[in-house]
Design a protein around this motif. Structure first.
Motif, PDB file in Angstrom:
ATOM      1  N   PRO A  55       0.817  -1.233   0.022  1.00 59.76           N
ATOM      2  CA  PRO A  55       0.082   0.013  -0.045  1.00 59.76           C
ATOM      3  C   PRO A  55       0.775   1.403  -0.228  1.00 59.76           C
ATOM      4  CG  PRO A  55      -0.696  -1.591   1.752  1.00 59.76           C
ATOM      5  CD  PRO A  55       0.675  -1.948   1.112  1.00 59.76           C
ATOM      6  N   GLN A  56       0.221   2.370  -0.534  1.00 53.10           N
ATOM      7  CA  GLN A  56       0.944   3.670  -0.482  1.00 53.10           C
ATOM      8  C   GLN A  56      -0.025   4.544   0.397  1.00 53.10           C
ATOM      9  OE1 GLN A  56       3.303   5.204  -3.581  1.00 53.10           O
ATOM     10  NE2 GLN A  56       2.596   7.208  -3.338  1.00 53.10           N
ATOM     11  N   PHE A  97      -5.882   3.594   0.269  1.00 50.72           N
ATOM     12  CA  PHE A  97      -7.475   3.664   0.331  1.00 50.72           C
ATOM     13  C   PHE A  97      -8.058   2.515  -0.643  1.00 50.72           C
ATOM     14  CE2 PHE A  97     -11.630   5.389  -0.829  1.00 50.72           C
ATOM     15  CZ  PHE A  97     -11.758   6.013   0.319  1.00 50.72           C
TER      16      PHE A  97
END
Ligand code: FES
Ligand code: FES
Lengths: 228, 156
Positions: free
Chosen positions: B95-96, B99
């Motif tokens: 994930p960055q 969301f």
């Protein structure tokens, strides 16, 4: 040495702070009076609709073709009128010539990037039913029908002329149906019928399914002539 | 009449309009906020949940249509594929902003359940409905292959 401050004799007149303050206040008062002067309120006028109104197009009834004496010419004219439905984006979008459907009246590629899969209902890992269900769903605007899927590749219509489509639907090898079945499919099939009840802001196909079926029946009865 | 909705093995009585999108019920009524609202129009995949084992977009699913279904969300998805995906996600630091990731994980788990050793093409097909604004696609693809490898070595 003119730039040197001369001593004493020719002293410049000096303004005190008060006049400057008074001038500033007067300027502010003046500008405020101009800006805040009583003005008539802007008249409310309606904005252009953000979504163009959906145009309901009609089909010419079979009776309108009775004046064409030549049965071949009448058959052709009937099919051309029915072709307004066949070539409508609501129908063409799911009759692609590739494995991917298109969408909207502009017939742009479907997003997400889905593919027909083995049964026309999407790839096993990204089925049409990931998003499309039994009914149009207004909150998300996603259309739906219990039979939601692509037409078989043998019934690809996009990129074809009306004449080519005509010969294709009459060819049992490609259409996988005879004339009786073809009429039944076009007149009764509920996924075909969705084209007249597409929900959301989608433009429905012209006329009604019954009017369309009547045109197709009259066309078949007059020898099912195809445009060149 | 309230709907009884089975979410993550628990049956809830939901007194909402039948046309309410499942995503609203999950997030607002049941406070299961792991499932994200990205677009609301079935374009991004952030809202993906499993309905009777199939990944579906909960923003485009009416409450009344799933009242007799088994719904599983990111909060409770489990099993060997889930464990392998979670481990691979952590190892690859996938994930960055995060969301889109609960939707990505739900789709990836469903992919591995359907195709235990997916090719790049299989990944593209299964995951093409899950958009990532941070473009973590390369890490997602690599992590899915890692997870498939771990599952495969466990089987052999
Ligand atoms: S929120 Fe459901 S697909 Fe984007
Ligand atoms: S990690 Fe940011 S949107 Fe995917």
């Amino acid at each position: 040495m003119r730039w040197r401050r001369s001593s004493g004799l020719s002293r410049r007149r000096r303004f005190g702070c008060l006049p400057i303050l008074a001038l500033t206040v007067a300027a502010i008062v003046l500008v405020s009076a101009i800006v805040l002067r009583p003005q008539p309120l802007p008249q409310a006028h309606s904005l252009p609709a953000s979504h163009p109104r959906i145009e309901i197009a009609h089909l010419r009834p079979v009776a309108a073709f009775a004046s064409i004496a030549d049965p071949q010419a009448r058959s052709l004219a009937l099919f051309e009128e029915a072709g307004r439905v066949i070539q409508h984006p609501r129908c063409m979008n799911c009759h692609p010539r590739t494995d991917r459907p298109t969408q909207t009246d502009a017939m742009r590629p479907h997003t997400p990037w889905v593919a027909r899969g083995p049964d026309g209902g999407g790839e096993p890992t990204l089925r049409c039913s990931t998003c499309h269900h039994d009914e149009n769903f207004e909150p998300s605007g996603v259309p739906g029908n219990p039979k939601w899927k692509l037409a078989p590749i043998g019934m690809a219509w996009q990129g074809k002329t009306l004449g080519e489509i005509c010969r294709q639907i009459l060819d049992p090898a490609r259409a996988h149906m005879g004339r009786e079945e073809l009429l039944h499919h076009l007149a009764e099939d509920e996924l075909v019928g969705w084209a007249w009840h597409p929900g959301g802001e989608r433009t429905p196909a012209p006329g009604t399914q019954a009017e369309f079926a009547a045109l197709i029946k009259a066309w078949l009865d007059t020898g099912a002539k195809c445009p060149a | 009449m309230p709907y009884s909705l089975s979410v993550n093995g628990q049956v809830h009585s939901i007194d909402e309009d039948g046309q309410t999108p499942l995503l609203w019920v999950l997030r607002d009524t049941l406070k299961l906020t792991g499932t994200k609202y990205g677009c609301g129009v079935a374009q991004c995949g952030a809202c993906t949940v499993h309905v009777d084992g199939q990944p579906m977009r909960s923003c485009s699913l009416a409450l009344e249509a799933v009242a007799s279904a088994q719904i599983v969300t990111i909060e409770a998805v489990e099993g060997a594929e889930t464990k392998a995906i979670q481990d691979a996600w952590i190892a690859r630091d996938v994930p960055q902003c995060g969301f889109c990731q609960s939707g990505q994980v739900m789709s990836a788990v469903a992919l591995l359940r359907a195709i235990p050793a997916p090719t790049d093409d299989d990944v593209d097909i299964a995951m093409s409905g899950n958009i990532c604004r941070c473009a973590t696609y390369n890490r997602i693809r690599a992590a899915i292959h890692d997870a498939a490898g771990v599952l495969g070595s466990g089987r052999s």
